[in-house]
Design a protein around this motif. Structure first.
Motif, PDB file in Angstrom:
ATOM      1  N   GLY A  48      -5.854  -6.568   5.598  1.00  0.00           N
ATOM      2  CA  GLY A  48      -6.919  -7.385   6.436  1.00  0.00           C
ATOM      3  C   GLY A  48      -7.035  -8.206   6.483  1.00  0.00           C
ATOM      4  N   THR A  49      -6.662  -9.464   5.783  1.00  0.00           N
ATOM      5  CA  THR A  49      -6.971 -10.395   5.632  1.00  0.00           C
ATOM      6  C   THR A  49      -6.201 -11.011   6.564  1.00  0.00           C
ATOM      7  N   LEU A  50      -4.413 -10.186   6.090  1.00  0.00           N
ATOM      8  CA  LEU A  50      -3.272 -10.918   6.663  1.00  0.00           C
ATOM      9  C   LEU A  50      -3.517 -10.969   8.652  1.00  0.00           C
ATOM     10  N   SER A  51      -2.718 -11.770   9.176  1.00  0.00           N
ATOM     11  CA  SER A  51      -3.086 -11.400  10.999  1.00  0.00           C
ATOM     12  C   SER A  51      -1.670 -10.769  10.711  1.00  0.00           C
ATOM     13  N   VAL A  52      -1.169 -10.258  12.198  1.00  0.00           N
ATOM     14  CA  VAL A  52      -0.771  -8.695  12.459  1.00  0.00           C
ATOM     15  C   VAL A  52       0.358  -9.106  14.009  1.00  0.00           C
ATOM     16  N   ASP A  53      -0.414 -10.869  14.291  1.00  0.00           N
ATOM     17  CA  ASP A  53       0.987 -11.359  15.585  1.00  0.00           C
ATOM     18  C   ASP A  53       2.270 -12.327  15.193  1.00  0.00           C
ATOM     19  N   GLY A  54       2.417 -12.543  13.414  1.00  0.00           N
ATOM     20  CA  GLY A  54       3.427 -13.579  13.367  1.00  0.00           C
ATOM     21  C   GLY A  54       2.660 -14.721  13.400  1.00  0.00           C
ATOM     22  N   ASP A  55       1.819 -15.235  14.407  1.00  0.00           N
ATOM     23  CA  ASP A  55       1.674 -16.711  15.050  1.00  0.00           C
ATOM     24  C   ASP A  55       0.746 -17.340  13.782  1.00  0.00           C
ATOM     25  N   SER A  56       0.784 -19.018  13.319  1.00  0.00           N
ATOM     26  CA  SER A  56       0.935 -19.521  12.790  1.00  0.00           C
ATOM     27  C   SER A  56      -0.441 -20.313  12.695  1.00  0.00           C
ATOM     28  N   ALA A  57      -0.638 -19.972  14.026  1.00  0.00           N
ATOM     29  CA  ALA A  57      -2.302 -20.522  14.095  1.00  0.00           C
ATOM     30  C   ALA A  57      -3.024 -19.583  13.562  1.00  0.00           C
ATOM     31  N   SER A  58      -2.548 -18.549  13.229  1.00  0.00           N
ATOM     32  CA  SER A  58      -3.856 -17.096  12.375  1.00  0.00           C
ATOM     33  C   SER A  58      -4.193 -17.828  10.905  1.00  0.00           C
ATOM     34  N   ILE A  59      -3.248 -18.516  10.691  1.00  0.00           N
ATOM     35  CA  ILE A  59      -3.390 -18.917   9.082  1.00  0.00           C
ATOM     36  C   ILE A  59      -4.949 -19.848   9.145  1.00  0.00           C
ATOM     37  N   THR A  60      -5.652 -18.794   7.749  1.00  0.00           N
ATOM     38  CA  THR A  60      -6.618 -19.459   7.265  1.00  0.00           C
ATOM     39  C   THR A  60      -6.875 -19.499   6.166  1.00  0.00           C
ATOM     40  N   PRO A  61      -8.176 -19.866   5.941  1.00  0.00           N
ATOM     41  CA  PRO A  61      -8.618 -20.387   3.816  1.00  0.00           C
ATOM     42  C   PRO A  61      -8.322 -19.155   3.878  1.00  0.00           C
ATOM     43  N   PRO A  62      -8.702 -17.819   3.880  1.00  0.00           N
ATOM     44  CA  PRO A  62      -9.372 -16.628   3.197  1.00  0.00           C
ATOM     45  C   PRO A  62      -7.789 -16.031   2.860  1.00  0.00           C
ATOM     46  N   MET A  63      -6.659 -16.283   4.305  1.00  0.00           N
ATOM     47  CA  MET A  63      -5.183 -16.108   4.495  1.00  0.00           C
ATOM     48  C   MET A  63      -5.008 -16.127   3.385  1.00  0.00           C
ATOM     49  N   MET A  64      -4.486 -17.132   2.803  1.00  0.00           N
ATOM     50  CA  MET A  64      -3.781 -17.983   2.174  1.00  0.00           C
ATOM     51  C   MET A  64      -4.485 -17.077   0.965  1.00  0.00           C
ATOM     52  N   LYS A  65      -5.852 -17.138   0.991  1.00  0.00           N
ATOM     53  CA  LYS A  65      -5.762 -16.844  -0.602  1.00  0.00           C
ATOM     54  C   LYS A  65      -5.389 -15.569  -1.231  1.00  0.00           C
ATOM     55  N   ALA A  66      -6.274 -14.579   0.493  1.00  0.00           N
ATOM     56  CA  ALA A  66      -5.248 -13.508   0.308  1.00  0.00           C
ATOM     57  C   ALA A  66      -3.699 -12.605  -0.757  1.00  0.00           C
ATOM     58  N   LEU A  67      -3.102 -14.088   0.323  1.00  0.00           N
ATOM     59  CA  LEU A  67      -1.293 -14.334   0.468  1.00  0.00           C
ATOM     60  C   LEU A  67      -1.380 -13.993  -1.879  1.00  0.00           C
ATOM     61  N   GLY A  68      -2.325 -15.516  -2.518  1.00  0.00           N
ATOM     62  CA  GLY A  68      -2.424 -15.839  -3.841  1.00  0.00           C
ATOM     63  C   GLY A  68      -2.555 -14.608  -4.512  1.00  0.00           C
ATOM     64  N   ASP A  69      -3.682 -13.605  -4.006  1.00  0.00           N
ATOM     65  CA  ASP A  69      -3.907 -12.482  -4.962  1.00  0.00           C
ATOM     66  C   ASP A  69      -2.285 -11.495  -4.646  1.00  0.00           C
ATOM     67  N   ILE A  70      -1.731 -11.391  -3.644  1.00  0.00           N
ATOM     68  CA  ILE A  70      -0.953 -10.552  -3.894  1.00  0.00           C
ATOM     69  C   ILE A  70       0.113 -10.863  -5.310  1.00  0.00           C
ATOM     70  N   ALA A  71       0.459 -12.347  -4.602  1.00  0.00           N
ATOM     71  CA  ALA A  71       1.702 -13.392  -5.132  1.00  0.00           C
ATOM     72  C   ALA A  71       1.733 -13.246  -6.781  1.00  0.00           C
ATOM     73  N   SER A  72       0.033 -13.623  -7.544  1.00  0.00           N
ATOM     74  CA  SER A  72       0.263 -13.177  -8.221  1.00  0.00           C
ATOM     75  C   SER A  72       0.850 -12.192  -9.354  1.00  0.00           C
ATOM     76  N   GLU A  73       0.274 -10.941  -8.709  1.00  0.00           N
ATOM     77  CA  GLU A  73       0.825  -9.557  -9.585  1.00  0.00           C
ATOM     78  C   GLU A  73       2.078  -9.902  -9.355  1.00  0.00           C
ATOM     79  N   VAL A  74       2.592 -10.080  -8.446  1.00  0.00           N
ATOM     80  CA  VAL A  74       3.848  -9.900  -8.066  1.00  0.00           C
ATOM     81  C   VAL A  74       4.762 -11.498  -9.359  1.00  0.00           C
ATOM     82  N   CYS A  75       4.256 -11.753  -9.228  1.00  0.00           N
ATOM     83  CA  CYS A  75       4.511 -12.935 -10.879  1.00  0.00           C
ATOM     84  C   CYS A  75       5.128 -12.489 -11.651  1.00  0.00           C
TER      85      CYS A  75
END
Length: 214
Positions: free
Chosen positions: A90-117
């Motif tokens: 829900g923190t990740l945007s849906v339209d693929g627009d680079s302008a939608s990148i925010t610190p909470p979004m990067m944080k969410a990616l880190g949460d997911i990436a750490s589990e895959v790592c």
């Protein structure tokens, strides 16, 4: 200890303007209080990075986990990785627009990436060193101090080539080394921190903006 590493690393890397977002302010046990610190206004360095990059797959929440699994070669995500994606999509945007990148979004990616790592690390620790793709120079049964600078550089290069499709620059390598040093300064020289250090390194690379550019 893990929470201190997380907070220190986020503070350091959010203050920089390098393409690496080091969203791996992640696995290390995030809490709601941490999330609340990543609110608008967006820091100026993030604006600069956001304005410079291409449209990003990262914004499509349905693709984020697939991209990480593909670049790290884990094939099938664990239940923990799927749960991390479900909790953060829900923190990740849906339209693929680079302008939608925010610190909470990067944080969410880190949460997911750490589990895959962590999936990757677990799969490789079950193999002889000679059969490992990424971590053959890492002895996960030894203390963190046994991890050499050469091993970190080799692991970084393999992760970067796998996820970014290129070699890291000297500046990016320096940023990674500095981030690791800062995050683990004063940390126990324990076996557990060998794994923590590799989770940190892996998720930092995998969750960076460069992984999701298209």
């Amino acid at each position: 200890m893990r929470q201190r590493i997380l907070n220190t690393t986020c503070s350091i890397l959010m203050a920089t303007g390098v393409v690496l977002n080091f969203a791996s302010c992640s696995k290390l046990e995030p809490t709601q209080s941490n999330l609340s610190s990543f609110t608008e206004p967006i820091p100026e360095p993030i604006k600069k990075v956001r304005n410079a990059i291409k449209t990003s797959v990262v914004a499509r929440s349905s693709r984020a986990l697939d991209t990480l699994v593909s670049c790290l070669g884990t094939k099938i995500p664990s239940s923990a990785a799927n749960e991390a994606w479900a909790s953060n999509k829900g923190t990740l945007s849906v339209d693929g627009d680079s302008a939608s990148i925010t610190p909470p979004m990067m944080k969410a990616l880190g949460d997911i990436a750490s589990e895959v790592c962590l999936d990757l690390i677990r799969s490789e620790t079950n193999l002889p060193a000679s059969q490992r793709r990424i971590f053959d120079l890492i002895d996960f049964t030894s203390v963190a101090g046994s991890v050499t600078g050469n091993a970190v550089s080799t692991v970084t290069n393999r992760l970067v080539r796998s996820c970014w499709g290129r070699n890291e620059s000297a500046e990016e390598m320096q940023m990674i080394n500095s981030a690791i040093d800062s995050a683990f300064q004063g940390a126990d020289n324990s076996v557990a921190n060998t794994t923590n250090k590799m989770i940190f390194l892996c998720s930092a690379v995998a969750s960076s903006i460069a992984t999701f550019e298209m």
